[in-house]
Design a protein around this motif. Structure first.
Motif, PDB file in Angstrom:
ATOM      1  N   TYR A 385      -2.739  -9.677 -14.263  1.00  0.00           N
ATOM      2  CA  TYR A 385      -1.806  -9.831 -13.146  1.00  0.00           C
ATOM      3  C   TYR A 385      -2.237  -8.955 -11.971  1.00  0.00           C
ATOM      4  O   TYR A 385      -2.264  -9.408 -10.818  1.00  0.00           O
ATOM      5  N   ALA A 386      -2.537  -7.689 -12.258  1.00  0.00           N
ATOM      6  CA  ALA A 386      -2.896  -6.753 -11.192  1.00  0.00           C
ATOM      7  C   ALA A 386      -4.213  -7.137 -10.525  1.00  0.00           C
ATOM      8  O   ALA A 386      -4.404  -6.918  -9.323  1.00  0.00           O
ATOM      9  N   TYR A 387      -5.136  -7.717 -11.297  1.00  0.00           N
ATOM     10  CA  TYR A 387      -6.452  -8.047 -10.751  1.00  0.00           C
ATOM     11  C   TYR A 387      -6.424  -9.335  -9.930  1.00  0.00           C
ATOM     12  O   TYR A 387      -7.055  -9.413  -8.865  1.00  0.00           O
ATOM     13  N   ARG A 388      -5.678 -10.347 -10.399  1.00  0.00           N
ATOM     14  CA  ARG A 388      -5.717 -11.652  -9.765  1.00  0.00           C
ATOM     15  C   ARG A 388      -4.580 -11.905  -8.788  1.00  0.00           C
ATOM     16  O   ARG A 388      -4.734 -12.703  -7.865  1.00  0.00           O
ATOM     17  N   MET A 389      -3.439 -11.243  -8.983  1.00  0.00           N
ATOM     18  CA  MET A 389      -2.252 -11.558  -8.205  1.00  0.00           C
ATOM     19  C   MET A 389      -1.924 -10.401  -7.272  1.00  0.00           C
ATOM     20  O   MET A 389      -1.488  -9.336  -7.722  1.00  0.00           O
ATOM     21  N   ARG A 390      -2.145 -10.630  -5.994  1.00  0.00           N
ATOM     22  CA  ARG A 390      -2.046  -9.547  -5.027  1.00  0.00           C
ATOM     23  C   ARG A 390      -0.628  -8.994  -4.918  1.00  0.00           C
ATOM     24  O   ARG A 390      -0.449  -7.780  -4.778  1.00  0.00           O
ATOM     25  N   SER A 391       0.373  -9.835  -5.006  1.00  0.00           N
ATOM     26  CA  SER A 391       1.744  -9.350  -4.878  1.00  0.00           C
ATOM     27  C   SER A 391       2.088  -8.402  -6.014  1.00  0.00           C
ATOM     28  O   SER A 391       2.721  -7.358  -5.803  1.00  0.00           O
ATOM     29  N   PHE A 392       1.666  -8.742  -7.239  1.00  0.00           N
ATOM     30  CA  PHE A 392       1.891  -7.847  -8.360  1.00  0.00           C
ATOM     31  C   PHE A 392       1.085  -6.563  -8.194  1.00  0.00           C
ATOM     32  O   PHE A 392       1.571  -5.467  -8.514  1.00  0.00           O
ATOM     33  N   ARG A 393      -0.122  -6.684  -7.704  1.00  0.00           N
ATOM     34  CA  ARG A 393      -0.967  -5.505  -7.549  1.00  0.00           C
ATOM     35  C   ARG A 393      -0.347  -4.510  -6.583  1.00  0.00           C
ATOM     36  O   ARG A 393      -0.287  -3.306  -6.878  1.00  0.00           O
ATOM     37  N   TYR A 394       0.118  -5.004  -5.437  1.00  0.00           N
ATOM     38  CA  TYR A 394       0.743  -4.098  -4.462  1.00  0.00           C
ATOM     39  C   TYR A 394       2.022  -3.486  -5.018  1.00  0.00           C
ATOM     40  O   TYR A 394       2.311  -2.300  -4.801  1.00  0.00           O
ATOM     41  N   ALA A 395       2.814  -4.304  -5.747  1.00  0.00           N
ATOM     42  CA  ALA A 395       4.055  -3.777  -6.310  1.00  0.00           C
ATOM     43  C   ALA A 395       3.772  -2.710  -7.363  1.00  0.00           C
ATOM     44  O   ALA A 395       4.431  -1.654  -7.397  1.00  0.00           O
ATOM     45  N   LEU A 396       2.777  -2.950  -8.223  1.00  0.00           N
ATOM     46  CA  LEU A 396       2.440  -1.975  -9.258  1.00  0.00           C
ATOM     47  C   LEU A 396       1.871  -0.697  -8.654  1.00  0.00           C
ATOM     48  O   LEU A 396       2.185   0.418  -9.111  1.00  0.00           O
ATOM     49  N   ILE A 397       1.044  -0.849  -7.617  1.00  0.00           N
ATOM     50  CA  ILE A 397       0.505   0.345  -6.954  1.00  0.00           C
ATOM     51  C   ILE A 397       1.625   1.154  -6.322  1.00  0.00           C
ATOM     52  O   ILE A 397       1.648   2.395  -6.396  1.00  0.00           O
ATOM     53  N   GLY A 398       2.597   0.463  -5.711  1.00  0.00           N
ATOM     54  CA  GLY A 398       3.724   1.167  -5.122  1.00  0.00           C
ATOM     55  C   GLY A 398       4.535   1.923  -6.162  1.00  0.00           C
ATOM     56  O   GLY A 398       4.968   3.060  -5.928  1.00  0.00           O
ATOM     57  N   ILE A 399       4.739   1.316  -7.333  1.00  0.00           N
ATOM     58  CA  ILE A 399       5.494   1.989  -8.392  1.00  0.00           C
ATOM     59  C   ILE A 399       4.741   3.214  -8.899  1.00  0.00           C
ATOM     60  O   ILE A 399       5.323   4.292  -9.082  1.00  0.00           O
ATOM     61  N   LEU A 400       3.429   3.056  -9.116  1.00  0.00           N
ATOM     62  CA  LEU A 400       2.643   4.182  -9.615  1.00  0.00           C
ATOM     63  C   LEU A 400       2.592   5.316  -8.596  1.00  0.00           C
ATOM     64  O   LEU A 400       2.672   6.500  -8.966  1.00  0.00           O
TER      65      LEU A 400
END
Length: 411
Positions: A385-400
């Motif tokens: 999800y984090a590698y292929r899906m940009r919306s999830f990647r940005y959301a996960l980076i924001g949470i971390l």
């Protein structure tokens, strides 16, 4: 890993190797930790980010919940049963063994629901907007989990027919391989996988045709715009009509046509640079706008590239950009399905060998590796999800980043 009925009652059916078992258990616990943390972050991202609360992501959250439960419940149960426990308690043994099968069935049905949702969203956008609502998605999720629970608990329904003299809770001793191969593998895994491959194949073929039609329409529009001539740009431009006549066009109209072509090039550049490559937060809602109906239905006529009054971009350019976004989205979701198949196929192939070739010997190390591969699928999905899906990647980076920056201040 071949066992006989007598071998299940007297001793462990395969030799207990402390080193191999220790490495196996340590790897299982590491996979469980990664699955719990990664999938919890996926659920947290959807919960905290309103833009991620789309129908597609509801099904992905269902998959993430199943993967979290694999780490929390199924893997510890697998470790216990691998050690042969619980002893002399067949019903409890079957419960532990059935948990992972229930979660696996829920996962595969959630993936099938995602494929069906993507099919409607891309190929039937107008029906999708009417049929697929959050309430419909919730109902579909309830159905997938109910079917997963029923299909995974079949061994429990017939537990009295299991070998009562099994002292050790070993999978191949207490679970009928006919159930695992004919029902669990062929019916509950192969059939949904074939259906998903057909669905995604139809999506990709149809989208490719649509992109070709849009390219033809844009090319014809550019040719029509380039053949108007530039004898008097400041005063008038002669534009060809279908009847062969000429209609005078002002300099403002020529400027609009140039802006339309420039907008199409800019839209294409955005696609090439990766903009909109993630699972979009406004999933398929834009595809139901009345002004975009012709583009989605594939009825764009060559030579007709009306410009959007607000942006100056032709409808064909918008349709191409949107179609490419949906294609990349479908590709990412297909990779989730493909990864699921790769991780779960080896253990099912081993089950087929045990059923159809009882005399064939399957190395214990190969069986443990196949079990680990099936479990590691639950930990790999969040990474995908984090590698292929940009919306999830940005959301996960924001949470971390938020978790990292949240530190108690020193007094």
């Amino acid at each position: 890993m071949n066992v006989t009925p007598g071998g299940c009652s007297a001793q462990m059916p395969y030799g207990y190797l402390p080193r191999a078992k220790g490495l196996y258990i340590a790897t299982e616990l590491a996979i469980a930790l990664l699955a719990i943390v990664g999938n919890f972050l996926v659920c947290l991202a959807v919960t905290r980010n309103k833009k991620l609360r789309t129908v597609t992501n509801y099904f992905l959250v269902s998959l993430a919940v199943a993967d979290t439960l694999v780490g929390l419940v199924a893997i510890p149960c697998a470790v216990l049963t691998d050690l042969g426990r619980p002893h002399h308690d067949l019903p409890l043994c079957l419960v532990l063994l059935s948990i992972l099968m229930m979660l696996t069935q829920s996962s595969i049905l959630s993936l099938l629901a995602v494929a069906a949702e993507r099919y409607m969203a891309i190929l039937m956008p107008f029906q999708y907007q009417r049929v697929m609502s959050p309430r419909t998605a919730q109902l579909a999720l309830l159905v997938t989990w109910a079917l997963g629970a029923v299909s995974g608990s079949v061994p429990l329904m017939d537990w009295k027919r299991q070998p009562a003299n099994s002292n050790y809770c070993i999978f191949t001793c207490v679970v009928d391989m006919n159930y695992m191969v004919y029902f669990n593998f062929f019916c509950c895994l192969v059939v949904p996988l074939v259906a998903m491959f057909v669905i995604y194949g139809h999506i990709f073929v149809t989208v490719r045709r649509q992109l070709r039609r849009i390219a033809v329409a844009r090319g014809a529009a550019r040719e029509a715009g380039g053949s108007t001539g530039t004898d008097d740009i400041q005063s008038s431009v002669t534009v060809g009509t279908p009847g062969g006549g000429a209609v005078p066009s002002t300099g403002r109209q020529a400027h609009d046509e140039a802006a339309a072509c420039e907008g199409g090039v800019r839209a294409q550049a955005e696609v090439d640079s990766g903009i909109g490559s993630s699972v979009e937060t406004q999933t398929t809602a834009a595809s139901t706008k009345p002004g975009l109906k012709n583009a989605w239905a594939g009825s764009a006529r060559p030579g007709s590239a009306p410009a959007d009054p607000a942006t100056g971009e032709p409808n064909e350019a918008k349709a191409a950009l949107r179609t490419r976004k949906e294609t990349r989205k479908a590709t990412s979701l297909f990779l989730v399905v493909f990864l699921f198949m790769v991780c779960w196929m080896p253990i099912h192939v081993i089950n087929c060998v045990l059923l159809f070739c009882p005399r064939c010997k399957v190395p214990m190390s190969l069986t443990l590796a196949a079990i680990l591969l099936s479990h590691v699928n639950s930990a790999l999905n969040p990474i995908l999800y984090a590698y292929r899906m940009r919306s999830f990647r940005y959301a996960l980076i924001g949470i971390l980043r938020g978790m990292w920056s949240f530190r108690p201040k020193r007094q």
